[in-house]
Write an enzyme that holds these catalytic residues in place. Structure first.
Site, PDB file in Angstrom:
ATOM      1  N   ASP A 516       0.867  -1.184   0.000  1.00 13.72           N
ATOM      2  CA  ASP A 516       0.000   0.000   0.000  1.00 13.72           C
ATOM      3  C   ASP A 516       0.906   1.238   0.000  1.00 13.72           C
ATOM      4  OD1 ASP A 516      -2.306   1.480   0.160  1.00 13.72           O
ATOM      5  OD2 ASP A 516      -2.855   0.849   2.176  1.00 13.72           O
ATOM      6  N   GLU A 519       2.865   5.073  -3.812  1.00 15.77           N
ATOM      7  CA  GLU A 519       2.919   6.101  -4.893  1.00 15.77           C
ATOM      8  C   GLU A 519       4.275   6.796  -4.929  1.00 15.77           C
ATOM      9  OE1 GLU A 519       0.525   5.933  -2.496  1.00 15.77           O
ATOM     10  OE2 GLU A 519      -0.855   4.784  -3.736  1.00 15.77           O
ATOM     11  N   ASP A 593      -9.083   4.464  -1.895  1.00 14.25           N
ATOM     12  CA  ASP A 593      -9.940   4.850  -0.776  1.00 14.25           C
ATOM     13  C   ASP A 593     -11.232   5.501  -1.245  1.00 14.25           C
ATOM     14  OD1 ASP A 593      -7.982   3.811   0.787  1.00 14.25           O
ATOM     15  OD2 ASP A 593      -7.092   5.731   1.339  1.00 14.25           O
TER      16      ASP A 593
END
Ligand SMILES: *[C@@H]1O[C@H](CO)[C@@H](O)[C@H](O)[C@H]1NC(C)=O
Ligand SMILES: *[C@@H]1O[C@H](CO)[C@@H](O)[C@H](O)[C@H]1NC(C)=O
Ligand SMILES: *[C@@H]1O[C@H](CO)[C@@H](O)[C@H](O)[C@H]1NC(C)=O
Ligand SMILES: *[C@@H]1O[C@H](CO)[C@@H](O)[C@H](O)[C@H]1NC(C)=O
Length: 921
Positions: A516, A519, A593
């Site tokens: 997760d 980025e 999300d």
């Protein structure tokens, strides 16, 4: 100061969570706030006025490589000077025609290492393709391209290149660097049509004036005044690259995920361009061109008979303007750094473009069969008891599932590769309990590593952390507080990470990893991500490689897991939030999300479809919305939609109420149970679709226009889709209080999946379909055979020996066909040929099975067929008995007819799936 700001950001995010569902837009730059985007948009409008091309090809420098299949040359940029002379910048240029109606071109800049401090690399980053492409992909030009070279080449001449198979012809205008591309003699694409080609060559602030074209503006070229990026050192000054490409005669373009937007891309004339820049966008806006977690710079344009693709191989911050102009689509691609590196594709259909693209960047890897089942996730399952209670309750409620997930809180103090000892005293024992019925666990492991424990110390010691602009280890804030980031661009870092992973999964055979926040998400960073002047392996700035970072991490995790499970020969499972072109080879992903409201349910369909056509089908959205508490109705509709996501996972924010399916009130629970069971019944069909994707890149969630590319009325439909090529057509209900919905049908015969009631469409069009809370508008297109396993089992693995059911949906010519792919669902032995591939066909009153590939392990084919259901009325029920033959077995049986005469059934034909058979009606 940075820290104070990040705290503010967090406060704002927390506040948002309670009162509204909108991303904090001010955290991200608009185009007008982004130096290079603003400069290039302004340049575009100024060039349209001046109608001047500052770029041309130098005829004296053209080299045709022997045997004339490659062109090497120089693009010349001419900058008029005040005293009337010209400054000339030479930019190396290559153009290759590739096998299979593709072409590849690059424009680079050779930069003098002036004033550049070690270890900063002076070169423009040109390795994006080496990450994006499959290891055995080849960009060798096709031999024997014919180039028509005029006798004397002057600047206003044209050069014509033709591929040997004559499918592609390129007309290169030397004077303006315009390239017209013809596919089958039809002008399909024009490169630099509007002369927006722009490469901001290296210059110093003090001589910026002589280096500027009259059409260029100076705006944030040596500094950045955006509130959160003021510290950017911008060591090279302005260095963007930009180009325009026109899709001729095409009014529809698609692709460039990830955006929370429609499948067909929108015109951006009156808005910001679409942006590709991997960022953490908690509760992102819907119907937005805002950047998201992933970036695949592939755009596909189509019209009946012809499709084209553009793969812009650049991993820097990128903006894309789209203008639908009469019958053409004009696009403008703008990247902050790197080189111009573009592959263009041409074919008859959009599906062929996706296939050609995945042939280069790799087809999606075939997942574990269990990973195609249902995933139960929550932030967080708190301890071993919590995990085992969920496990027990799912079984008690007779709801199948395959993966249970642990979010952040299982770690000790958010230190990855550790378990919180008081909550998870014996992970091995817990994993073994789950494995008893073949279940798996996924744990979250992110690239930000808390400072001050052995893992971060090893990274620091080995020199494998990401560095800041002065080449010291970069420190930022993320979940654990002060953290460092692993630089997975470097081979050494990959080795270090591999050791952590192997140790973590040692002795387990059902433990997998979720990367997760890759980025990367950095709470204290500009735009919640990494400062653009951070340094990576090879001395490259974050600026040049940003969108690749997530891929380098999850690919490293995948390779490490593969090593860790080498003894079992097991396929790994990795979920990643950030992605780039090529991510499909080693990971699944999800839409991040989202929020428990109808807008997010609705947008999840085009989002998943877009990823599917961009070669990365293993995607889903969090069911039933990550943030917030869904109503029962929304939750039901979300499961009914989500069961068609290739990646089928429920997930919920730590602040939400528990909503595991067994906790739902009885009426809701039974609907959700049936939906999950339908996914499991269709697992053979889903898995076959995943296998097709792994062979050729065919989408698993397949837009209608991909199946019916000649029907222009399908080009804007993005709330309906097929499951792979199975003929199952789905229109999920995504409106609150919906009692009836309009479903689009192409011409043909269709059957309601549940009742097998049929109807015929003379021509394509919409039909009203009534819906109730339980119903899901699901149809079978005539001409297909669907394969199921109808028995409830607790997990996919426990279904291995179960019998199959065939559902035959004949078309107007009383024909149907379908495929089934079977392997062990777990290992790589299918790559050595251990798989079964069956083709079922109904034709001329004969239903038969033929085996296209036999497995080495014959037990893979020993399952029986327990039922064959044949939908009528397009196939007449036989009046007498029917004859069944398999090998030496021959028997005559009577069929059973359903009371409504919608189908008849051959009960228990006792046929083995792995051997050919015939049934004569
Ligand atoms: C014109 O100006 C440029 C710098 O702007 C200089 O390099 C060049 O030598 C000048 N040419 C003439 C003919 O004066
Ligand atoms: C990248 O640039 C370097 C230096 O110009 C060159 O040697 C190398 O071949 C280039 N790589 C690719 C993939 O173009
Ligand atoms: C690409 O296509 C070629 C030719 O059909 C095939 O041999 C190769 O395996 C394909 N590669 C991938 C990654 O699909
Ligand atoms: C009917 O289905 C068969 C098998 O899928 C297909 O080959 C044939 O073209 C179809 N015919 C019509 C009229 O759709």
């Amino acid at each position: 100061m940075l820290f104070i700001r990040s705290t503010l950001v967090l406060l704002v995010l927390a506040f948002n969570l309670q009162c509204s569902w909108a991303f904090s837009d001010y955290l991200l730059k608009t185009c007008a706030q982004s130096g290079f985007c603003h400069r290039n948009r302004q340049y575009a409008s100024n060039i349209q006025e001046s109608k001047r091309s500052p770029y041309s090809i130098d005829p004296s420098h053209l080299i045709f490589n022997d045997p004339l299949h490659t062109l090497r040359g120089t693009v010349v940029k001419r900058i008029p000077q005040e005293n009337g002379s010209e400054q000339v910048i030479e930019l190396p240029f290559t153009l290759d025609l590739l096998e299979g109606s593709k072409a590849h071109f690059t424009i680079d800049e050779l930069r003098d290492p002036v004033n550049v401090k070690e270890p900063l690399n002076t070169r423009r980053y040109n390795e994006t393709l080496s990450w994006a492409l499959h290891e055995s992909a080849n960009l060798f030009p096709t031999p024997n391209v014919k180039v028509t070279k005029p006798k004397s080449l002057s600047r206003d001449k044209q050069l014509i290149l033709k591929s040997e198979d004559k499918s592609i012809k390129m007309k290169l205008h030397l004077k303006t660097f315009k390239i017209e591309v013809f596919y089958m003699e039809d002008l399909v694409m024009t490169i630099n049509d509007r002369m927006l080609l722009n490469l901001e060559h290296l210059r110093k602030p003090e001589n910026n004036a002589e280096n500027k074209l009259p059409e260029e503006i100076i705006f944030n070229d040596f500094h950045d005044d955006f509130q959160y990026s003021r510290e950017d050192t911008i060591p090279f000054g302005p260095e963007s690259v930009a180009l325009d490409l026109t899709f001729n005669g095409m009014e529809n373009v698609y692709g460039i995920p990830e955006h929370a937007d429609s499948l067909r891309l929108k015109d951006t004339t009156d808005s910001d361009p679409y942006r590709l820049f991997n960022v953490d966008v908690f509760e992102y806006n819907t119907d937005s061109k805002m950047p998201m977690y992933g970036a695949i710079p592939l755009m596909i344009g189509t019209r009946p008979g012809v499709s084209a693709g553009v793969f812009w191989a650049n991993a820097a911050d990128t903006w894309i303007d789209i203008k639908y102009d009469e019958s053409n689509t004009k696009t403008h691609w703008i990247s902050e750094a790197g080189i111009i590196d573009v592959i263009i594709f041409f074919a008859e259909t959009p599906l062929e473009i996706t296939k050609a693209y995945t042939n280069l960047t790799g087809t999606p890897s075939l997942p574990l069969l269990s990973a195609v089942g249902y995933h139960q996730c929550r932030w967080n399952y708190n301890d071993e008891r919590d995990v085992l209670t969920v496990d027990y309750e799912m079984d008690k409620a007779e709801i199948p599932y395959d993966f249970i997930w642990l979010d952040l809180e299982y770690t000790e103090d958010k230190k990855y590769f550790t378990w919180k000892p008081e909550a998870f005293p014996n992970p091995q024992k817990m994993l073994k309990k789950l494995w008893k019925v073949g279940r798996n666990m996924v744990t979250l492991i992110d690239p930000h590593i808390k400072v001050g424990y052995d893992i971060s110390e090893t990274i620091e010691r080995s020199g494998t952390a990401v560095k800041n602009s002065i080449n010291e280890i970069y420190h930022g804030h993320c979940w654990p507080g002060e953290s460092i980031w692993i630089d997975s661009f470097s081979r050494k870092a990959q080795g270090v990470w591999g050791k952590f992973v192997s140790k973590f999964v040692k002795n387990a055979n059902n433990l997998f990893i979720w990367n997760d926040m890759n980025e990367p998400s950095i709470f204290s960073g500009p735009e919640t991500t990494a400062p653009k002047d951070l340094l990576h392996d090879g001395g490259y700035e974050e600026r040049s490689v940003h969108n690749l970072y997530g891929l380098t991490l999850h690919e490293t995790t995948y390779n490490s897991l593969k090593q860790g499970y080498a003894k079992e020969n097991k396929r790994p499972f990795v979920l990643t939030r950030a992605f780039f072109a090529g991510s499909q080879r080693s990971a699944a992903t999800w839409t991040g999300d989202n929020v428990a409201n109808w807008d997010y349910l609705k947008i999840s369909i085009p989002m998943c479809l877009t990823n599917n056509i961009a070669g990365f089908p293993f995607i889903g959205a969090d069911i039933a919305g990550f943030s917030g508490n869904p109503s029962d109705e929304l939750l039901v509709r979300w499961y009914q939609t989500g069961m068609w996501y290739p990646f089928f996972r429920a997930h919920a924010h730590i602040d939400t109420l528990r909503r595991e399916p067994y906790l739902l009130k009885e009426s809701v629970k039974s609907i959700v149970r049936d939906v999950i069971r339908l996914r499991y019944a269709l697992l053979p069909t889903f898995y076959t679709a995943f296998h097709d994707a792994s062979v050729s890149g065919v989408p698993v969630m397949n837009p209608i226009f991909y199946e019916k590319p000649t029907l222009e009325e399908t080009y804007r439909i993005d709330d309906e889709f097929y499951l792979g090529r199975s003929g199952l057509l789905v229109k999920p209900v995504t409106e609150e209080g919906c009692m009836s919905t309009q479903v689009f049908f192409p011409p043909g015969i269709f059957y309601d999946y549940f009742t097998l009631q049929s109807f015929s469409m003379e021509k394509s069009g919409y039909r009203d379909v009534d819906v109730s809370e339980e119903t899901l508008p699901l149809f079978i297109e005539g001409g297909h055979i669907i394969v199921r396993k109808d028995r409830y089992r607790r997990s996919a693995r426990l279904m291995a020996r179960d019998p199959f059911t065939l559902l035959i949906a004949p078309n107007a010519t009383q024909e149907a066909s379908g495929n089934l792919y079977v392997d062990d669902g777990e290992t790589y032995s299918y790559q050595e040929g251990n798989y079964l591939d069956v083709l079922f066909t109904l034709k001329d009153g004969i239903l038969e099975s033929s085996i296209s590939h036999y497995p080495a392990d014959r037990s893979l084919g020993s399952n029986l067929i327990e039922d064959i259901i044949i939908a009528t009325p397009n196939f007449q029920k036989p009046s007498g008995t029917i004859l069944i033959q398999q090998g030496d077995m021959r028997k005559e049986v009577n069929v059973q007819v359903d009371p409504y005469h919608r189908y008849f059934k051959i009960p228990n034909p006792l046929l083995e799936i792995g051997k050919p058979w015939t049934i004569l009606f």
